[in-house]
Design an enzyme around this catalytic site. Structure first.
Site, mmCIF file in Angstrom:
data_model
loop_
_atom_site.group_PDB
_atom_site.id
_atom_site.type_symbol
_atom_site.label_atom_id
_atom_site.label_comp_id
_atom_site.label_asym_id
_atom_site.label_seq_id
_atom_site.Cartn_x
_atom_site.Cartn_y
_atom_site.Cartn_z
ATOM 1 N N THR A 1 0.831 -1.204 0.000
ATOM 2 C CA THR A 1 0.000 0.000 0.000
ATOM 3 C C THR A 1 0.870 1.260 0.000
ATOM 4 O O THR A 1 0.413 2.317 -0.425
ATOM 5 C CB THR A 1 -0.905 0.044 1.254
ATOM 6 N N ASP A 2 2.123 1.146 0.477
ATOM 7 C CA ASP A 2 2.922 2.379 0.658
ATOM 8 C C ASP A 2 3.152 3.113 -0.664
ATOM 9 O O ASP A 2 2.929 4.324 -0.762
ATOM 10 C CB ASP A 2 4.226 2.136 1.444
ATOM 11 N N GLY B 1 13.568 -10.400 4.816
ATOM 12 C CA GLY B 1 12.504 -9.443 4.554
ATOM 13 C C GLY B 1 12.232 -8.545 5.755
ATOM 14 O O GLY B 1 11.132 -8.020 5.904
ATOM 15 N N LEU B 2 13.225 -8.368 6.633
ATOM 16 C CA LEU B 2 13.040 -7.481 7.791
ATOM 17 C C LEU B 2 13.720 -6.138 7.558
ATOM 18 O O LEU B 2 14.065 -5.421 8.486
ATOM 19 C CB LEU B 2 13.563 -8.154 9.067
ATOM 20 N N SER B 3 13.950 -5.833 6.281
ATOM 21 C CA SER B 3 14.453 -4.514 5.875
ATOM 22 C C SER B 3 15.856 -4.213 6.328
ATOM 23 O O SER B 3 16.144 -3.115 6.822
ATOM 24 C CB SER B 3 13.526 -3.405 6.376
ATOM 25 N N SER C 1 18.186 -3.710 4.311
ATOM 26 C CA SER C 1 18.725 -2.679 3.416
ATOM 27 C C SER C 1 18.285 -1.281 3.840
ATOM 28 O O SER C 1 19.090 -0.353 3.849
ATOM 29 C CB SER C 1 18.378 -2.947 1.948
ATOM 30 N N ASP D 1 9.708 1.183 4.832
ATOM 31 C CA ASP D 1 10.838 0.592 5.568
ATOM 32 C C ASP D 1 11.742 1.682 6.127
ATOM 33 O O ASP D 1 12.189 1.614 7.277
ATOM 34 C CB ASP D 1 11.641 -0.331 4.648
HETATM 35 C C1 GLA Z 1 9.074 -3.950 0.638
HETATM 36 C C2 GLA Z 1 9.252 -2.481 0.258
HETATM 37 C C3 GLA Z 1 8.252 -1.591 1.006
HETATM 38 C C4 GLA Z 1 6.821 -2.116 0.880
HETATM 39 C C5 GLA Z 1 6.772 -3.618 1.188
HETATM 40 C C6 GLA Z 1 5.413 -4.208 0.925
HETATM 41 O O1 GLA Z 1 9.441 -4.143 1.964
HETATM 42 O O2 GLA Z 1 10.567 -2.063 0.527
HETATM 43 O O3 GLA Z 1 8.348 -0.266 0.546
HETATM 44 O O4 GLA Z 1 6.294 -1.838 -0.378
HETATM 45 O O5 GLA Z 1 7.727 -4.350 0.432
HETATM 46 O O6 GLA Z 1 4.482 -3.675 1.789
#
Ligand code: GLA
Length: 372
Positions: A37-38, A118-120, A122, A166
């Site tokens: 959604t972002d 997938g915990l960001s 980066s 993120d």
């Molecule tokens: C990744 C992207 C975010 C967001 C998510 C899905 O983490 O970096 O900006 O779009 O996917 O919600």
């Protein structure tokens, strides 16, 4: 559990035989609800987690940036030439370019964020570098503008068309709170997490494949659905607008419109500790990401199945970009160990893969650990 990794400062001394001038930290994030959604200008409800990246830096007199990481290896790039850096250094380079940084730097990184889950990691690296370099230069720290610069570095320099969630989570986290973010206005409203609830991250440990290309495709499909409705973004679309769409545009837009409503409903349910409502909202979110947005994976679906019926479970769904990675579960406080064992056992029986679980709590956004 002490999660702050002292490795960055130690690594800095080892590699560069000197003391870092600034040591900064920046957390990873888990999204409770509101995925994909972002970049559609919608709502998200993430929180910063205890797992984090630590960045140690010092200025040098040559136009070179030397980077060191035990996990990802060492590398270097010049700041007076336009060549792209190799490997993970490209994230550092992208952020320094956005900050307009001139001169040279030695930089060491340590991390307690599991890589590739997938915990960001980066975004945490980008924000950690931005936080450290801002302190080094004596710049004022602004959560929104730093996040936008980090996002631009990733969009324009790394080539991943990510949204802003993120970076804003890593920069703006608040202990004990999830963040209700309006990705159009960039307004952040901290939502207190009920003390009777715990957050568990369930890592499928399945490789995330095609993340970049599929992700960028979804983004393009959303943009095209919005423009066929004559709207600037799907944030402005309503349930009634969906009648005017067909095929891929319809299912992608249906996810975004319904997910935005679920984020707002989830924030209300957290405020009133309405766990029954949260259970339904999270289940609907997973189904919508799986069937309409098509970003789940067999491993993520198996993990959700495995978690269902677990002791103390409030709600569970895939989280983040998808195509592998992690699920997020809300559980009643005190049940995280039993719950994790239950879910991981059933997941292993179903898939043959040994997953991992991390109980975590909402952490503070990026900060300075040492230095000005
Ligand atoms: C990744 C992207 C975010 C967001 C998510 C899905 O983490 O970096 O900006 O779009 O996917 O919600």
């Amino acid at each position: 559990m002490p999660l702050v990794d002292p490795a960055a400062a130690r690594l800095f001394r080892e590699r560069f035989s000197n003391e870092p001038t600034v040591v900064a930290r920046a957390p990873g994030r888990v999204n409770l609800i509101g995925d994909h959604t972002d970049y559609n200008g919608g709502y998200v409800l993430p929180m910063a987690v205890e797992q984090e990246i630590v960045v140690a830096v010092r200025r040098i007199d040559q136009p070179t940036v030397q980077v060191a990481s035990e996990q990802f290896g060492d590398s270097a790039f010049r700041t007076d030439q336009p060549d792209r850096a190799n490997g993970w250094a490209v994230y550092v380079q992208g952020v320094l370019r956005e900050l307009g940084f001139e001169g040279g730097l030695q930089l060491a990184v340590g991390s307690t964020i599991p890589a590739g889950a997938g915990l960001s990691s980066s975004a945490a690296l980008e924000i950690g570098v931005a936080r450290a370099v801002s302190a080094l230069r004596g710049d004022e720290w602004n959560i929104r503008s730093a996040s936008l610069k980090a996002q631009r570095a990733e969009n324009d320099w790394v080539g991943m068309q990510c949204g802003i969630m993120d970076q804003l989570s890593s920069a703006g986290g608040e202990p004990g709170h999830a963040l209700l973010i309006d990705c159009q206005s960039l307004d952040i409203q901290p939502i207190p997490l009920p003390p009777t609830l715990e957050v568990v991250i369930l890592d499928t440990r399945s490789p995330r494949t095609l993340v970049g290309s599929e992700y960028n495709d979804r983004r393009a499909e959303s943009t095209s659905a919005a423009s066929s409705l004559g709207l600037a973004s799907l944030r402005e679309a309503t349930t009634l607008d969906l009648d005017r769409l067909t095929g891929t545009s319809l299912i992608r837009a249906r996810h975004v419109v319904s997910e935005n409503q679920r984020v707002l409903a989830a924030a209300r349910s957290l405020r009133s500790a309405n766990f029954e409502a949260l259970r339904h909202i999270m289940a609907e979110s997973h189904v919508s990401l799986r069937d309409d947005y098509e970003v789940s994976s067999p491993a993520l679906d198996s993990m959700v199945e495995a978690a269902n019926g677990g002791p103390g479970l409030i709600g569970v769904r895939m989280t983040g970009g998808g195509f592998g990675g992690c699920c997020v579960a809300l559980v009643e406080r005190g049940s995280s160990e039993q719950f994790s064992a239950f879910a991981l056992r059933r997941y292993r029986d179903d898939t043959g893969t040994i997953g991992r679980a991390y109980a975590t709590s909402a952490a503070a956004g990026a900060s300075i650990l040492e230095g000005p």
